[in-house]
Design a protein around this motif. Structure first.
Motif, PDB file in Angstrom:
ATOM      1  N   LEU A 347      45.936  51.859  34.153  1.00  0.00           N
ATOM      2  CA  LEU A 347      45.010  51.023  33.385  1.00  0.00           C
ATOM      3  C   LEU A 347      43.844  50.555  34.244  1.00  0.00           C
ATOM      4  O   LEU A 347      42.683  50.609  33.821  1.00  0.00           O
ATOM      5  CB  LEU A 347      45.772  49.825  32.814  1.00  0.00           C
ATOM      6  N   ILE A 348      44.129  50.097  35.451  1.00  0.00           N
ATOM      7  CA  ILE A 348      43.081  49.571  36.327  1.00  0.00           C
ATOM      8  C   ILE A 348      42.045  50.640  36.641  1.00  0.00           C
ATOM      9  O   ILE A 348      40.837  50.375  36.662  1.00  0.00           O
ATOM     10  CB  ILE A 348      43.715  49.024  37.625  1.00  0.00           C
ATOM     11  N   ASP A 349      42.497  51.873  36.872  1.00  0.00           N
ATOM     12  CA  ASP A 349      41.577  52.956  37.200  1.00  0.00           C
ATOM     13  C   ASP A 349      40.877  53.527  35.971  1.00  0.00           C
ATOM     14  O   ASP A 349      40.002  54.384  36.103  1.00  0.00           O
ATOM     15  CB  ASP A 349      42.324  54.085  37.921  1.00  0.00           C
ATOM     16  N   SER A 350      41.279  53.071  34.781  1.00  0.00           N
ATOM     17  CA  SER A 350      40.686  53.604  33.555  1.00  0.00           C
ATOM     18  C   SER A 350      39.404  52.888  33.161  1.00  0.00           C
ATOM     19  O   SER A 350      38.610  53.428  32.393  1.00  0.00           O
ATOM     20  CB  SER A 350      41.683  53.494  32.385  1.00  0.00           C
ATOM     21  N   VAL A 351      39.219  51.667  33.619  1.00  0.00           N
ATOM     22  CA  VAL A 351      38.134  50.832  33.116  1.00  0.00           C
ATOM     23  C   VAL A 351      37.306  50.296  34.279  1.00  0.00           C
ATOM     24  O   VAL A 351      37.699  50.384  35.442  1.00  0.00           O
ATOM     25  CB  VAL A 351      38.693  49.667  32.273  1.00  0.00           C
ATOM     26  N   GLY A 352      36.163  49.718  33.938  1.00  0.00           N
ATOM     27  CA  GLY A 352      35.314  49.114  34.954  1.00  0.00           C
ATOM     28  C   GLY A 352      35.966  47.883  35.554  1.00  0.00           C
ATOM     29  O   GLY A 352      36.790  47.218  34.916  1.00  0.00           O
ATOM     30  N   PRO A 353      35.620  47.535  36.791  1.00  0.00           N
ATOM     31  CA  PRO A 353      36.240  46.384  37.461  1.00  0.00           C
ATOM     32  C   PRO A 353      36.113  45.089  36.669  1.00  0.00           C
ATOM     33  O   PRO A 353      37.034  44.270  36.669  1.00  0.00           O
ATOM     34  CB  PRO A 353      35.477  46.306  38.791  1.00  0.00           C
ATOM     35  N   LYS A 354      34.974  44.900  35.991  1.00  0.00           N
ATOM     36  CA  LYS A 354      34.776  43.657  35.247  1.00  0.00           C
ATOM     37  C   LYS A 354      35.599  43.602  33.964  1.00  0.00           C
ATOM     38  O   LYS A 354      35.716  42.536  33.357  1.00  0.00           O
ATOM     39  CB  LYS A 354      33.297  43.484  34.893  1.00  0.00           C
ATOM     40  N   ASP A 355      36.138  44.730  33.533  1.00  0.00           N
ATOM     41  CA  ASP A 355      36.833  44.778  32.250  1.00  0.00           C
ATOM     42  C   ASP A 355      38.348  44.800  32.386  1.00  0.00           C
ATOM     43  O   ASP A 355      39.050  44.885  31.376  1.00  0.00           O
ATOM     44  CB  ASP A 355      36.388  46.022  31.460  1.00  0.00           C
TER      45      ASP A 355
END
Length: 432
Positions: A347-355
């Motif tokens: 999940l963490i690698d799927s989205v932008g850091p702010k999201d």
């Protein structure tokens, strides 16, 4: 040299957070097995009190996750975790002395909102304390700590109530409330560090003009993207067809459709917990050379295989059914191990850091929906009256989750101002 020391410091902080999370899980294990019995025996509560406790808590949890997912409220994760743990402490302390449905409802709202805040906060906070290459191991250790804490808490609660009867349950609620205080303290320390880091980088993070603000307000849900949507859907399915089925449907099918004694149900839960506790490190090591999407596919296949073993054993005599259900518990637990070390890094690698926080909020909401609705799916399947049909149906539904990871591609988030470019996709587990 300083970079290595910083990594060691962050890992140490992550280990402390995992440890105190396990302590809070121990407190949860003290009360969850006896909550319904305790409330239903109170003169002012009865079955209405049980419904209020579980229904209102689930609704408040889901509402909190939904509000946080919109981004309208965007507290820093550590502050969110601190607020959540304090609300849980207040809520469970209030439940210990609740003398009316109205008082219980107020306490349960604290519990539900606190659970929502804590679930959303834990992923970004733990991620901020962990180097990318250690994510899988750290989230796996957290899952193991939670399972061990819940199991030990349930054992202690069983011994306590066996000696003192359910009159001890209010004190177990108080102990559960106290178990959140160490976690609150750790979130407080992380929050202090976040404030220091924010002060040092204030200039880099300050908006450069009205155009930045417009980007944040236009297309409020565009940030989720395909990858984030698939992550949320996978979480929903994992709890709808996976976790909740082991906790709710498996005991029902084993006892009513396979003729297994009630004592065996407790044995299956014990075997499951032991395999998670003892096998998590091994599964994480085996999967360490593969990407996170592979780990999720392995989890789904293992769950489907576990259902298949249970289905095959349903045709045999009683010893075969016992052996089949034992293997079911073992294989299902190995699937949980694969899930726990893969999902949140994926999940963490799927989205932008702010999201990460907002997607975590949606995933937490999906988990709540899956946990609440999953037992109904299982109960509906048991109406067929055939154990094999139930197990094979669950295996088929579980395999649908492969659609969420088979062709998924990671988002290519735009880096925040003042941050380095994200690492290439070779570390994201999205090469399929």
């Amino acid at each position: 040299m300083s970079g290595g020391q910083g990594s060691a410091r962050r890992l140490t902080a992550a280990d402390v957070l995992i440890l105190v999370n396990g302590v809070s899980a121990f407190g949860s294990g003290l009360v969850y097995p006896y909550t319904a019995l305790y409330l239903s025996d109170l003169p002012a509560m009865g079955t209405a009190g049980v419904s209020v406790f579980y229904g209102a808590a689930a609704a408040a949890n889901l509402a909190t996750s939904g509000v946080l997912a919109t981004g309208r409220l965007a507290p820093r994760p550590a502050l969110l975790g601190l607020a959540g743990t304090l609300m849980l402490a207040v809520g469970f302390a209030g439940a210990a002395v609740a003398g009316s449905l109205a008082f219980l409802c107020a306490a349960v709202l604290f519990i539900g909102c606190g659970q929502g805040c804590l679930l959303v906060a834990m992923v970004p906070v733990l991620n901020s304390l962990t180097p990318q290459e250690e994510r899988r191991s750290v989230f796996a250790r957290r899952y193991r700590a939670i399972n061990v804490g819940l199991g030990l808490g349930a054992v202690v609660a069983g011994l306590t109530t066996g000696i003192l009867t359910t009159s001890a349950v209010p004190w177990l609620f108080v102990c559960n409330a106290a178990s959140y205080l160490p976690l609150a303290y750790v979130f407080h320390r992380v929050r202090a560090r976040e404030r220091d880091d924010a002060a040092r980088t204030a200039d880099a993070e300050r908006p450069t003009g009205p155009e930045d603000k417009r980007r944040d307000t236009v297309g409020r849900w565009k940030w989720l993207g395909v990858a984030g949507t698939l992550a949320v859907l996978f979480q929903l399915g994992a709890y709808l067809f996976g976790h909740s089925q082991f906790e709710a449907t498996a005991p029902l099918v084993a006892v009513r459709l396979m003729g297994i004694g009630l004592g065996t149900v407790s044995g299956l839960l014990l075997v499951n917990t032991l395999v998670v506790a003892l096998g998590q490190t091994w599964v994480t090591r085996v999967l360490s050379s593969r990407d996170e999407a592979y780990g999720l596919r392995a989890a789904v296949v293992l769950w489907a295989a576990a259902y298949g073993l249970a289905a095959a054993s349903a045709f045999g005599p009683l010893p075969v059914r016992y052996a089949g259900l034992l293997l079911f518990a073992v294989v299902f637990a190995l699937g949980e191990c694969a899930y726990s070390c893969s999902f949140h890094p994926w999940l963490i690698d799927s989205v932008g850091p702010k999201d990460v926080t907002r997607v975590s909020a949606l995933a937490a909401g999906a988990m709540g929906v899956g946990t609440a609705a999953g037992p109904s799916v299982g109960v509906a399947l048991t109406l067929t009256g055939e154990a094999t049909a139930v197990w094979l149906s669950l295996a088929s539904l579980c395999l649908l989750l492969l659609l969420a990871v088979g062709r998924r591609r990671a988002a290519a988030p735009e880096p925040a101002a003042g941050t380095p470019e994200p690492t290439p996709a070779s570390h994201t587990g999205d090469t399929t």
